[in-house]
Design an enzyme around this catalytic site. Sequence first.
Site, PDB file in Angstrom:
ATOM      1  N   ARG A  47       0.711  -1.058   0.040  1.00 57.54           N
ATOM      2  CA  ARG A  47       0.019  -0.052   0.056  1.00 57.54           C
ATOM      3  C   ARG A  47       0.615   1.087   0.081  1.00 57.54           C
ATOM      4  O   ARG A  47       0.479   2.310  -0.594  1.00 57.54           O
ATOM      5  CB  ARG A  47      -0.917   0.156   1.125  1.00 57.54           C
ATOM      6  N   TYR A 101     -12.755  16.694 -17.344  1.00 55.84           N
ATOM      7  CA  TYR A 101     -13.296  15.581 -17.334  1.00 55.84           C
ATOM      8  C   TYR A 101     -14.319  14.994 -16.259  1.00 55.84           C
ATOM      9  O   TYR A 101     -14.456  15.731 -15.207  1.00 55.84           O
ATOM     10  CB  TYR A 101     -12.085  14.619 -16.995  1.00 55.84           C
ATOM     11  N   ASP A 173      -3.902  18.254 -16.054  1.00 55.54           N
ATOM     12  CA  ASP A 173      -4.358  16.870 -16.299  1.00 55.54           C
ATOM     13  C   ASP A 173      -3.734  16.690 -17.835  1.00 55.54           C
ATOM     14  O   ASP A 173      -4.166  17.375 -18.631  1.00 55.54           O
ATOM     15  CB  ASP A 173      -5.778  16.384 -16.463  1.00 55.54           C
ATOM     16  N   LYS A 198      -5.076   5.304 -20.216  1.00 60.41           N
ATOM     17  CA  LYS A 198      -5.065   5.668 -21.325  1.00 60.41           C
ATOM     18  C   LYS A 198      -3.996   5.474 -22.165  1.00 60.41           C
ATOM     19  O   LYS A 198      -3.673   4.346 -22.147  1.00 60.41           O
ATOM     20  CB  LYS A 198      -5.805   7.130 -21.390  1.00 60.41           C
TER      21      LYS A 198
HETATM   22  C1  LIG Z   1      -9.958   8.655 -17.848  1.00 61.70           C
HETATM   23  C2  LIG Z   1      -9.628  10.262 -17.608  1.00 61.70           C
HETATM   24  C3  LIG Z   1      -9.411  10.389 -16.082  1.00 61.70           C
HETATM   25  C4  LIG Z   1      -9.746   9.478 -15.173  1.00 61.70           C
HETATM   26  O1  LIG Z   1      -8.809   8.225 -15.226  1.00 61.70           O
HETATM   27  P1  LIG Z   1      -9.496   6.781 -14.538  1.00 61.70           P
HETATM   28  O2  LIG Z   1      -8.155   5.948 -14.787  1.00 61.70           O
HETATM   29  O3  LIG Z   1     -10.366   6.274 -15.316  1.00 61.70           O
HETATM   30  O4  LIG Z   1      -9.490   6.955 -13.242  1.00 61.70           O
HETATM   31  C5  LIG Z   1      -9.040  11.673 -15.875  1.00 61.70           C
HETATM   32  N1  LIG Z   1      -8.719  12.644 -16.780  1.00 61.70           N
HETATM   33  C6  LIG Z   1      -8.753  12.370 -17.895  1.00 61.70           C
HETATM   34  C7  LIG Z   1      -8.623  13.469 -18.958  1.00 61.70           C
HETATM   35  C8  LIG Z   1      -9.185  11.120 -18.502  1.00 61.70           C
HETATM   36  O5  LIG Z   1      -9.501  10.660 -19.737  1.00 61.70           O
END
Ligand SMILES: *Cc1c(COP(=O)(O)O)cnc(C)c1O
Length: 382
Positions: A47, A101, A173, A198
């Site tokens: 963890r 998002y 982000d 992603k």
């Molecule tokens: C998918 C996504 C998230 C969240 O990510 P998870 O891995 O699904 O928790 C945050 N920001 C953007 C731009 C995303 O495309």
Amino acid sequence: MPDKPHRLETDLIHAGELRPRIEGAVTLPIFQTSTYEADGVSDRYLRLSNTPNHQALHQKLAALEGGEAALVTASGMAAIATTLLACLDAGDHLLAQDCLYGGTHGLITRDMVRLGLNFDFIQGDDPDSWRRCLKPNTRILYVESITNPLMQVADLEALARFAREHGLISVIDNTFPTPVNFRPLKWGFDLSVHSGTKYLNGHSDIVAGAVIGSHGHIRKIHHTANHLGGSLDPHAAFLLHRGIKTLALRVEAQNRGALELAEFLQTRPGVAKVNYPGLKDHPDHQRASRLFKGFGGMLSFELHGGTEAAERFLKALRLPVNAPSLGGVESLITRPATSSHAELSREERRRAGISEGLIRLSVGLEAPLDLIRDLDSALEAV
Ligand SMILES: *Cc1c(COP(=O)(O)O)cnc(C)c1O
């Protein structure tokens, strides 16, 4: 570790790899153990994100974005939530870009408000709105490098400068561009967060997240992460590590594919509007050209005929899979109103400029010509 700075393509493969190699293994093995024998120095426990699988990823990600340190987490939302909760105290205020998002939007507007953390939405292109919303208790400026799903690019350089001038922690982000197309820390941002689900992993088979920044910030976030408990499991860490090695090849191909598809869609009479920053007539094209190495693999578009036309189009497609998420080897297509932005009310979507019929396409690694043929025949079927 590195003697001389390497190019990104080399860091993808070599940065952060354990030396000496464990039993000579060329690929870092999966440390499928929750706990480690005490060595009298520090406790190792799964963890606490301090296993060899975590540490290698931390060093690799820090190298890729030119940060001092990084932390991987169980999902992108874990990275975002942990970062915000670590950097804010009760009563603090944050400035957030107005088109976020969906999960981040819900976190800020619902969960954080319950904890006494307040926010104002700002427009990425309107410095007056930044100044107007700034409060004595504002601590964080939160933006996205390319907004989802309209693919807008805010004045990122000015936003980072504004945060610095006013003593705010700037968080971006960077999921869409990835470090291949954009390195936010070089442009003055303090922290870069990612959904590793992603492009970083790139194969649509895990969820993961990451945050990258200075030693000081990451130490604090890591500490909070240890208590919130959203750590990445070793097998997912292994897959993320493996996926990252091909990031540059994938993203460069996706940059090319998305541009071809966007240009094709623009020529079709059934298509009302195409949002892709690589298109010369995109309002943020000049800015994106200056900031980014490539324009990314994400685009969105609207058809004449709205939601019904969009649904018929999605059903007629053969190649892109109608599924949420993005950044995988296979093309994924969705209607944000029913997927990534379903958490928003219809009114919130309308204000963010997301029409009910908008279609978002994550361009995969199929031959662009095959994708173009598929889109073309689905447009015929609408
Ligand atoms: C998918 C996504 C998230 C969240 O990510 P998870 O891995 O699904 O928790 C945050 N920001 C953007 C731009 C995303 O495309």
